[in-house]
Design a protein around this motif. Sequence first.
Motif, short mmCIF file in Angstrom:
data_model
loop_
_atom_site.label_atom_id
_atom_site.label_comp_id
_atom_site.label_asym_id
_atom_site.label_seq_id
_atom_site.Cartn_x
_atom_site.Cartn_y
_atom_site.Cartn_z
N GLU A 208 0.84 -1.31 0.02
CA GLU A 208 0.02 0.10 0.07
C GLU A 208 0.77 1.13 0.11
O GLU A 208 0.49 2.14 -0.80
CB GLU A 208 -0.81 0.07 1.47
N LEU A 209 1.90 1.13 0.68
CA LEU A 209 2.95 2.46 0.83
C LEU A 209 3.52 2.78 -0.10
O LEU A 209 3.68 3.97 -0.75
CB LEU A 209 3.70 2.01 2.09
N THR A 210 4.13 1.70 -0.69
CA THR A 210 4.84 1.87 -2.17
C THR A 210 4.15 2.68 -3.21
O THR A 210 4.37 3.28 -4.01
CB THR A 210 5.74 0.93 -2.50
N ARG A 211 2.85 1.81 -3.21
CA ARG A 211 2.00 2.24 -4.42
C ARG A 211 1.47 3.76 -4.26
O ARG A 211 1.44 4.36 -5.18
CB ARG A 211 0.69 1.28 -4.35
N THR A 212 1.15 3.93 -2.84
CA THR A 212 0.88 5.50 -2.53
C THR A 212 1.90 6.46 -2.87
O THR A 212 1.60 7.44 -3.52
CB THR A 212 0.22 5.64 -1.16
N LEU A 213 3.11 5.89 -2.54
CA LEU A 213 4.25 6.73 -2.80
C LEU A 213 4.37 6.98 -4.30
O LEU A 213 4.64 8.31 -4.54
CB LEU A 213 5.46 6.10 -2.31
N TYR A 214 4.52 6.15 -4.95
CA TYR A 214 4.50 6.10 -6.59
C TYR A 214 3.22 7.12 -6.99
O TYR A 214 3.61 7.78 -7.99
CB TYR A 214 4.57 4.83 -7.06
N ASP A 215 2.16 6.91 -6.83
CA ASP A 215 1.10 7.64 -7.30
C ASP A 215 1.31 9.13 -7.03
O ASP A 215 0.83 9.96 -7.66
CB ASP A 215 -0.26 7.22 -6.44
N SER A 216 1.38 9.43 -5.73
CA SER A 216 1.84 10.87 -5.23
C SER A 216 3.01 11.45 -6.06
O SER A 216 2.68 12.77 -6.39
CB SER A 216 2.38 10.81 -3.75
N VAL A 217 4.00 10.64 -6.26
CA VAL A 217 4.86 11.50 -7.13
C VAL A 217 4.33 11.58 -8.53
O VAL A 217 4.61 12.72 -9.10
CB VAL A 217 6.17 10.59 -7.15
N GLY B 27 2.33 14.64 -8.78
CA GLY B 27 2.82 15.69 -8.28
C GLY B 27 2.52 16.20 -6.86
O GLY B 27 2.76 17.54 -6.65
N ARG B 28 1.92 15.56 -6.17
CA ARG B 28 1.82 15.76 -4.62
C ARG B 28 2.93 15.59 -3.90
O ARG B 28 3.17 14.42 -3.16
CB ARG B 28 0.47 14.92 -4.27
N LEU B 29 3.84 16.57 -4.07
CA LEU B 29 5.08 16.19 -3.51
C LEU B 29 5.42 16.29 -1.93
O LEU B 29 6.27 15.57 -1.49
CB LEU B 29 6.18 17.30 -4.05
N ASP B 30 4.59 17.05 -1.18
CA ASP B 30 4.52 17.17 0.13
C ASP B 30 3.94 15.72 0.53
O ASP B 30 4.65 15.14 1.45
CB ASP B 30 3.86 18.12 0.82
N ASP B 31 2.91 15.44 0.10
CA ASP B 31 2.69 13.83 0.41
C ASP B 31 3.75 13.10 0.15
O ASP B 31 4.04 11.99 0.97
CB ASP B 31 1.48 13.39 -0.40
N ALA B 32 4.29 13.07 -1.14
CA ALA B 32 5.31 11.80 -1.40
C ALA B 32 6.29 12.00 -0.32
O ALA B 32 6.91 10.90 -0.20
CB ALA B 32 5.90 12.27 -2.98
N ARG B 33 6.75 13.26 -0.40
CA ARG B 33 8.11 13.36 0.74
C ARG B 33 7.80 12.55 2.02
O ARG B 33 8.58 11.69 2.39
CB ARG B 33 8.33 14.75 0.93
#
Lengths: 307, 307, 307, 307
Positions: free
Chosen positions: C221-230, C233-239
């Motif tokens: 779940e975490l890595t998928r969310t990270l990929y989607d955030s990047v 362009g939701r960089l604050d979430d991604a960070r």
Amino acid sequence: MIDDAVRFKGIYTPNLVPLDAAGAIDEAELRRYTDWLIAKGVHGLYPNGSTGEFTRFSVEERRRIVEIMADQTAGRVPILAGAAEANVRETLRACEYYAGLGVRAVAIVSPFYYKLGPESVYAYFKEIGDNTPVDVTLYNIPMFASPIDAPTVARLANESPRIVAIKDSSGDLPNMMRMIDAVRPQRPDFSFLTGWDPAIMPMLLMGADGGTNAVSGIAPELTRTLYDSVMDGRLDDARQQQYTVLRVFDALFNGADFPEGFRLALRARGFEPGRGRQPLSVKERESHGPIASRIEALLGELGFASE
Amino acid sequence: MIDDAVRFKGIYTPNLVPLDAAGAIDEAELRRYTDWLIAKGVHGLYPNGSTGEFTRFSVEERRRIVEIMADQTAGRVPILAGAAEANVRETLRACEYYAGLGVRAVAIVSPFYYKLGPESVYAYFKEIGDNTPVDVTLYNIPMFASPIDAPTVARLANESPRIVAIKDSSGDLPNMMRMIDAVRPQRPDFSFLTGWDPAIMPMLLMGADGGTNAVSGIAPELTRTLYDSVMDGRLDDARQQQYTVLRVFDALFNGADFPEGFRLALRARGFEPGRGRQPLSVKERESHGPIASRIEALLGELGFASE
Amino acid sequence: MIDDAVRFKGIYTPNLVPLDAAGAIDEAELRRYTDWLIAKGVHGLYPNGSTGEFTRFSVEERRRIVEIMADQTAGRVPILAGAAEANVRETLRACEYYAGLGVRAVAIVSPFYYKLGPESVYAYFKEIGDNTPVDVTLYNIPMFASPIDAPTVARLANESPRIVAIKDSSGDLPNMMRMIDAVRPQRPDFSFLTGWDPAIMPMLLMGADGGTNAVSGIAPELTRTLYDSVMDGRLDDARQQQYTVLRVFDALFNGADFPEGFRLALRARGFEPGRGRQPLSVKERESHGPIASRIEALLGELGFASE
Amino acid sequence: MIDDAVRFKGIYTPNLVPLDAAGAIDEAELRRYTDWLIAKGVHGLYPNGSTGEFTRFSVEERRRIVEIMADQTAGRVPILAGAAEANVRETLRACEYYAGLGVRAVAIVSPFYYKLGPESVYAYFKEIGDNTPVDVTLYNIPMFASPIDAPTVARLANESPRIVAIKDSSGDLPNMMRMIDAVRPQRPDFSFLTGWDPAIMPMLLMGADGGTNAVSGIAPELTRTLYDSVMDGRLDDARQQQYTVLRVFDALFNGADFPEGFRLALRARGFEPGRGRQPLSVKERESHGPIASRIEALLGELGFASE
């Protein structure tokens, strides 16, 4: 084979510098220590080596250390003085100064901090070799400084008559052999000294001429005996002594950043080294108690008492 | 000192495996090579070592190599068979198979690819030591596999009677001494073999029992003579021979990825190794010509002709 | 920028292989784990990676693992199958086999055990690239295998159309940029995947296309969310998510030899991985309790419960 | 995120020191270079860094360099002055001196030559932090000096309010994140600067505050633009600029020992750096011609002409 009168030979001692309560050079204790080392049979002295923490002193202090030791030695044994300074010009000034003090030679560590390639290492020593007023020993200690590889040693030996020796602290025996193989035919006067105490015997047997060995600052009787055993061909004795050197070496290195173990050991031999210039954390100071006890026990067991 | 009848002694040869035009094991050439090595005086054979490119063969091929060599040797010299497989179970199966072929012992490299810590290395060899039907030699080669440190060797030596030796290819002489120091009092039957050819003489003089040395696959006369010189106390001869081994070793290692230089050298001795399984680029193949010429010239100069 | 339809994209999961009480592949649990990963949104699967302990299985087992997973996946997500075997011929046989199972591509680690230079690494992959029936991903993991340097990647990309990607586990971001810079102009279809989980976000931002990330086997779940955030362009979430990945990654790596922490974590997610094939010492087994508790606590705190 | 007024921010330039024909500091050229850097938009200046060859100057020269630059800068941009000397006492004296010159902070490299463990590194900086009259930036450059690990940074940040930043030249992005994660909650005023030019953009995106980047001494326009692009969220521009920084960086590092490439490049920008203090071999001097041409061509192509 190693009976050549023209070469540096024997065990030179890279000495710690005792400090007083204010953190300054403790001249009286340094003189007492110098006398003791000579009395115990070291072949030479080597101030401003790595054990001597040369980087932690000022330019002026490094000179003062050699001055005190040269005065105290008064020619009884030769002195190899560490002369590395911030750049070639400053290093050559140190060479001149130490030449004036009558040292046998200087030892110059390869440039450190920056990791230089072989061409720059060559150029550095070539410029020194061309301008030095005193014989120069190359000092190779790849764990701390730019490595001096075997072809570079050969090149410098061929081109710079004032470069007369290498002190190698890598402990890499085949590499020492490569250097001997490459240099000795052209420069039979060039000397090979090992700075790796656990390998003094095998280095001597493979053709090295001696060493600059920190253990000799703590147990000079032991390294002298080892050297004599090898020279006399008493290999069974030598082997046993070399294993003892290894045990002492490991005790001095384990558990504390170099050269703190040597400071603890010097105290165990009856000298007051003072506190070093590198600060210690509370945890380090606490750990030093047990380390000192172990060193003291080992030295006692080996018959090296406090003096 | 090294005159203990119960220990592995002498120089074992880690042999390359000749391949035919189709890339399969060239059984006839492997048998001829085996005979030649024995005739030249090697003390033992060591198939499936690093020089033998064990990782480039299949499980079945590794067994076939030992089978051929055991059959050809017919007990004339002992065999140390490399037995490392993908996991403990497979490795134990190989041990059983090689036991059935009458090998003297197996050699098992520390787990590779993953870099394991001392506890995992211990656990791996402990499980093998507890279940093997044949004596086991630990194989330490830290440049390729997880290191086996001195405390782990001591622990295994104390707990596993079937672990009887270590082959150390690190070339780290003080570390070999640490291992000897830690193990020999409890396990006088435990043998120490060096896999670092440039240091055979000093290793033997410091207490090692022999070696597994790739140079002996190319110049078995040389390593045998060196071993005998050391055993007989002819140190000046031995030293000269050790320097010659170093020169051969450097010629075989320089300029080509290991063990390509050994393949070129084997051809220079009159055997046809075939092309190796690791493909070579055009540039590599072109560079091999001059390397082969240099190796041939050196071997010729040393009196090691093609046979 | 990374919205190119022709390239491999997204996060592929290098999965552990559950074992049963007898140490054999636990097919039922592997199928259940496969389903769960797909359900959690991983973009692809990557059996026989380093996390999958490919070196600890037999040739036949490696094939069986891909067979089971391909069957269970039934085309829902693409499969990247680790195909490295003992030599080029065996590796090509594996490629053929996996092609027959319908995998998207194979991943082939650079030759390991021996440390090869760039020319040999090139020659190895060139021969594979010229003969493979399926697309090939280079696998660069310099801590375990011979490094594949940027010029070699560029050379292979130019000469071998069937080599379509590199998976780089070095974590060296500038070097990934050098590879992208050297390859992308000529091969816009060539994909760059990072295997270094703590740097997924910066790698994607600098031009990489995705990753093969072990953390995705534990917290997909975490890595998928990270990929989607990047991607969005939701960089604050991604960070924030990347810092969370780093925390999980460190928890899985610290205190136990890789990939034992991942085994403990898999259990915390509700799967039974069984005991690994690398034996553990008593001390290691005892240390695993606290490590498992810490991992479980962290995963719980992050909302990744047992299933 | 990185818009915190209390922290050090932006790109500081570690400047080379021009020397005259006699090898002394070329004050006029240093003043001209200082003005140019400020005019080009650097956020701050960083004399006595590694690019500034601090180890090759004498104690007095290091002070003179800061003195000249502080005078010339006259408060237009902040100065971060390298203040490492032979030991804590000498370093504190330098801190006092630079405080008197009005520098924003000093930067102190971890102890070098000796490789110290975390406890000694901590103790060194703790004693400095407790006694400094000016803010201190830790300087971590593990390729040249004892590493400062993340727990040590956190410990020092918690205990020493006058330690306000770390300059990290390791290029290890996950480790930078570990440091940020460990320090920022307790010390929101603590700044993280990267000294690894190829990773400025990703470092800023993951939470770093700026950098001390040698490329900014050659192409200050480029690093300023990159910084501004990242701050403004123009990621596509920033990415392209970061790839350009990488290309410049590689051109300055390849083929010559650091920082010789920077000296050649400074000349290409219209400044006369003179000959460095590290001697060069004939072969090195000959190789510098082609390197200088390549650098000049690249800078010209990028629009960075001689001034």
